[in-house]
Scaffold this motif. Structure first.
Motif, PDB file in Angstrom:
ATOM      1  N   VAL A 238       0.740  -1.091   0.012  1.00 54.70           N
ATOM      2  CA  VAL A 238      -0.136   0.170  -0.042  1.00 54.70           C
ATOM      3  C   VAL A 238       0.862   1.071  -0.007  1.00 54.70           C
ATOM      4  O   VAL A 238       0.460   2.412  -0.675  1.00 54.70           O
ATOM      5  N   ALA A 239       1.788   1.256   0.774  1.00 56.20           N
ATOM      6  CA  ALA A 239       2.722   2.531   0.958  1.00 56.20           C
ATOM      7  C   ALA A 239       3.507   2.729  -0.341  1.00 56.20           C
ATOM      8  O   ALA A 239       3.830   3.744  -0.868  1.00 56.20           O
ATOM      9  N   PHE A 240       4.202   1.496  -0.864  1.00 55.12           N
ATOM     10  CA  PHE A 240       4.620   1.734  -2.387  1.00 55.12           C
ATOM     11  C   PHE A 240       3.731   2.207  -3.468  1.00 55.12           C
ATOM     12  O   PHE A 240       3.997   3.095  -4.148  1.00 55.12           O
ATOM     13  N   ALA A 241       2.647   1.541  -3.353  1.00 53.85           N
ATOM     14  CA  ALA A 241       1.611   2.173  -4.346  1.00 53.85           C
ATOM     15  C   ALA A 241       1.531   3.480  -4.245  1.00 53.85           C
ATOM     16  O   ALA A 241       1.025   4.338  -5.198  1.00 53.85           O
ATOM     17  N   GLU A 242       1.138   4.034  -3.104  1.00 54.48           N
ATOM     18  CA  GLU A 242       0.608   5.377  -2.549  1.00 54.48           C
ATOM     19  C   GLU A 242       1.907   6.342  -3.254  1.00 54.48           C
ATOM     20  O   GLU A 242       1.481   7.324  -3.684  1.00 54.48           O
ATOM     21  N   ALA A 243       3.316   5.936  -2.900  1.00 53.27           N
ATOM     22  CA  ALA A 243       4.188   6.605  -3.543  1.00 53.27           C
ATOM     23  C   ALA A 243       4.602   6.910  -4.908  1.00 53.27           C
ATOM     24  O   ALA A 243       4.962   7.751  -5.441  1.00 53.27           O
ATOM     25  N   LEU A 433      -8.741   9.204  -1.623  1.00 53.55           N
ATOM     26  CA  LEU A 433      -8.173   8.889  -0.567  1.00 53.55           C
ATOM     27  C   LEU A 433      -6.770   9.232  -0.032  1.00 53.55           C
ATOM     28  O   LEU A 433      -6.241   9.714   0.806  1.00 53.55           O
ATOM     29  N   TYR A 434      -5.870   9.339  -1.201  1.00 51.08           N
ATOM     30  CA  TYR A 434      -4.601   9.982  -1.322  1.00 51.08           C
ATOM     31  C   TYR A 434      -4.554  11.200  -0.957  1.00 51.08           C
ATOM     32  O   TYR A 434      -3.684  11.726  -0.151  1.00 51.08           O
ATOM     33  N   TYR A 435      -5.582  12.076  -1.636  1.00 49.83           N
ATOM     34  CA  TYR A 435      -5.676  13.548  -1.114  1.00 49.83           C
ATOM     35  C   TYR A 435      -6.219  13.757   0.305  1.00 49.83           C
ATOM     36  O   TYR A 435      -5.493  14.463   1.056  1.00 49.83           O
ATOM     37  N   VAL A 436      -7.100  13.289   0.840  1.00 49.03           N
ATOM     38  CA  VAL A 436      -7.728  13.289   2.271  1.00 49.03           C
ATOM     39  C   VAL A 436      -6.599  12.860   3.073  1.00 49.03           C
ATOM     40  O   VAL A 436      -6.489  13.309   4.193  1.00 49.03           O
ATOM     41  N   LYS A 437      -5.896  11.909   2.748  1.00 47.33           N
ATOM     42  CA  LYS A 437      -4.743  11.366   3.536  1.00 47.33           C
ATOM     43  C   LYS A 437      -3.628  12.308   3.885  1.00 47.33           C
ATOM     44  O   LYS A 437      -3.058  12.360   4.732  1.00 47.33           O
ATOM     45  N   ASN A 438      -3.158  12.828   2.672  1.00 47.32           N
ATOM     46  CA  ASN A 438      -2.001  13.623   2.380  1.00 47.32           C
ATOM     47  C   ASN A 438      -2.389  15.012   2.491  1.00 47.32           C
ATOM     48  O   ASN A 438      -1.543  16.001   1.954  1.00 47.32           O
ATOM     49  N   THR A 439      -3.502  15.564   2.685  1.00 50.87           N
ATOM     50  CA  THR A 439      -3.911  16.861   2.525  1.00 50.87           C
ATOM     51  C   THR A 439      -2.920  17.904   3.135  1.00 50.87           C
ATOM     52  O   THR A 439      -2.683  17.706   4.164  1.00 50.87           O
ATOM     53  N   SER A 440      -2.597  18.808   2.083  1.00 54.90           N
ATOM     54  CA  SER A 440      -1.668  20.215   2.464  1.00 54.90           C
ATOM     55  C   SER A 440      -2.032  21.054   1.862  1.00 54.90           C
ATOM     56  O   SER A 440      -2.468  20.786   0.692  1.00 54.90           O
ATOM     57  N   LEU A 441      -1.444  22.436   2.458  1.00 57.37           N
ATOM     58  CA  LEU A 441      -1.617  23.434   1.315  1.00 57.37           C
ATOM     59  C   LEU A 441      -0.616  23.296  -0.026  1.00 57.37           C
ATOM     60  O   LEU A 441      -0.857  23.634  -1.150  1.00 57.37           O
ATOM     61  N   PHE A 442       0.385  22.577   0.460  1.00 57.25           N
ATOM     62  CA  PHE A 442       1.446  22.504  -0.756  1.00 57.25           C
ATOM     63  C   PHE A 442       0.563  21.606  -1.975  1.00 57.25           C
ATOM     64  O   PHE A 442       0.431  21.861  -3.240  1.00 57.25           O
ATOM     65  N   LEU A 443      -0.074  20.656  -1.542  1.00 55.40           N
ATOM     66  CA  LEU A 443      -0.899  19.518  -2.530  1.00 55.40           C
ATOM     67  C   LEU A 443      -1.944  20.436  -3.133  1.00 55.40           C
ATOM     68  O   LEU A 443      -2.085  20.137  -4.202  1.00 55.40           O
TER      69      LEU A 443
END
Length: 462
Positions: A238-243, A433-443
């Motif tokens: 999962v971590a590899f796919a996310e990255a 899910l990627y966006y919600v999990k890693n949400t940031s002003l940069f993203l």
């Protein structure tokens, strides 16, 4: 892969961008130096700093043209090395932008920008630098990262296919291994027996990805630890796919991957800053787009009469319902037989509606929803309750989208086509899910840059 403000980047892709921009600045400086480097006033009062500033601005013109031409997508860039038409178009756009800047900037900056006789030399230097770096792209980017997958079942095979087709050619799956010591390379003609660490050394793997079907059956912990101590990175599937894929595949996801992993850190400070940014952008865009909205309203009225606006109930942050507003792009009887998703070449869309959708002008009334706090500029696409109930029954993780406000644009909208089936909605959920999990002003900023490109090029509209 490196993580910057919660968003995953390829280090080699970033190195390629930095190498190209550095070559551009140096080439632009060299090109300008062959002519009169600067206006006498610039030379006397500003010196080398002004020359570097002009070269940096010119480099941004080239970088912007390459970005809008999709030439920072490494697969597109690699294909274009053998064709060149896309690169030539981008270079032509960059030169035109430089020429326009030469005409416009002296009005704002009295000291001048690029001297007249240096402009052609600077443009030529920049174009040659881009061509040279692109020709040397394999050397700059390097060989694909060699990946060994611990797992031999459907889970491991699908992950390998997805990574090799979606990850810009930056990764190569060189082998598969099982937990019991039976291992083999990606080439069926080259079987190997032994532990995963032995196969990793033999295949010169740089990453081992754990993608076994059932971890409860046990993992070769000692062999994986040996991989780590010998400099081989070990990651979960999962971590590899996310990255690498910039999404979280539902068919790989286990609850523990979301429970114990980092993410979902939208604190009160970030929410307050995001809200301030949304308000500032919404007010500015409403003021700037006012005349365009009046013309759009007149075009809709002339094409199909009233109503000009289209209102519909959607589900927002925290599951709260609200009404969304858009310029009407479909016939008035578009849903006489019930609610359905839009499709390619949808016959219900008016001719003027196709133009509005292509240019995203139909979305402008949603700025009112942003002002009211019901939406943000960046977030998951707001869904209708009639569809959302079914989506949640099939994929309960759809509820996680409600942790943030829906957006005018979003990671899923940018990375995947418009979803008109349940299966396509599931794929879009992976990006959400990627966006919600890693949400940031940069993203959010990354999404806004991509949105600007899509709006200006008219891609992806339904």
């Amino acid at each position: 892969m490196v993580r910057v403000f919660n968003h995953w980047f390829s280090g080699r892709k970033a190195a390629f961008f930095i190498a190209e921009e550095s070559a551009l600045v140096l080439a632009l400086l060299a090109g300008m130096s062959l002519g009169p480097v600067a206006h006498p006033l610039v030379t006397r009062e500003h010196g080398l700093g002004a020359a570097f500033l002009r070269a940096a601005i010119a480099a941004l013109a080239f970088a912007g043209a390459l970005y809008f031409g999709d030439l920072y997508d490494l697969r597109s860039a690699a294909r274009d090395r053998f064709d060149g038409r896309r690169l030539l178009r981008a270079l032509g756009v960059a030169v035109v932008v430089l020429a326009l800047a030469y005409l416009a900037l002296p009005v704002v900056v009295p000291m001048g920008w690029i001297p007249r006789r240096s402009l052609v030399l600077a443009a030529a230097g920049g174009a040659l630098a881009v061509i040279a770096v692109r020709a040397a792209m394999p050397a700059v980017v390097g060989a694909p990262t060699r990946v060994l997958v611990l797992g031999t079942g459907a889970r491991a095979r699908k992950l390998a296919r997805d990574v090799e087709t979606e990850a810009d050619g930056l990764f190569e799956v060189v082998g598969f291994a099982d937990s019991n010591g039976g291992s083999r390379s990606a080439d069926p003609a080259l079987p190997f027996a032994g532990a995963v660490d032995q196969l990793a050394r033999r295949l010169r793997a740089e990453v081992v990805v754990v993608a076994v079907e059932d971890r409860r059956a046990g993992l070769p912990v000692d062999a994986l630890l040996a991989c780590r101590t010998h400099g081989v990175q070990v990651m979960s599937d999962v971590a590899f796919a996310e990255a690498t894929l910039k999404r979280i595949p539902l068919d790989l996801l286990r609850p523990s991957a979301l429970i114990f992993d980092e993410g979902f850190r939208a604190g009160p400070v970030r929410r307050a800053v995001k809200r301030a940014v949304d308000l500032g952008l919404a007010v500015g865009m409403l003021l700037a787009a006012g005349p365009v909205m009046l013309l759009t309203a007149a075009a809709v009225a002339a094409a199909d009469g009233r109503p000009i606006l289209y209102s519909q109930e959607r589900t927002g942050g925290g599951g709260r319902p609200y009404r969304i507003w858009k310029f009407r792009t479909m016939r008035r009887d578009a849903e006489a037989t019930g609610a359905v998703w839009a499709t390619e070449a949808d016959p219900r869309v008016l001719p003027v509606g196709r133009l509005l959708r292509r240019t995203r002008l139909d979305e402008l009334p949603q700025l009112w929803n942003v002002l009211r706090g019901e939406m943000s500029f960046v977030g998951p696409r707001p869904e209708r309750p009639v569809f959302l109930d079914e989506l949640k029954r099939r994929w309960p993780l759809f509820t996680l989208r409600e942790l943030v406000k829906p957006g005018l644009t979003g990671w899923a909208q940018l990375k995947y086509r418009y979803g008109s089936t349940m299966e396509e909605q599931a794929r879009k959920l992976e990006y959400d899910l990627y966006y919600v999990k890693n949400t940031s002003l940069f993203l959010d900023l990354v999404c806004l840059f991509h949105t600007a490109k899509i709006v200006l090029t008219g891609r992806g509209a339904k």
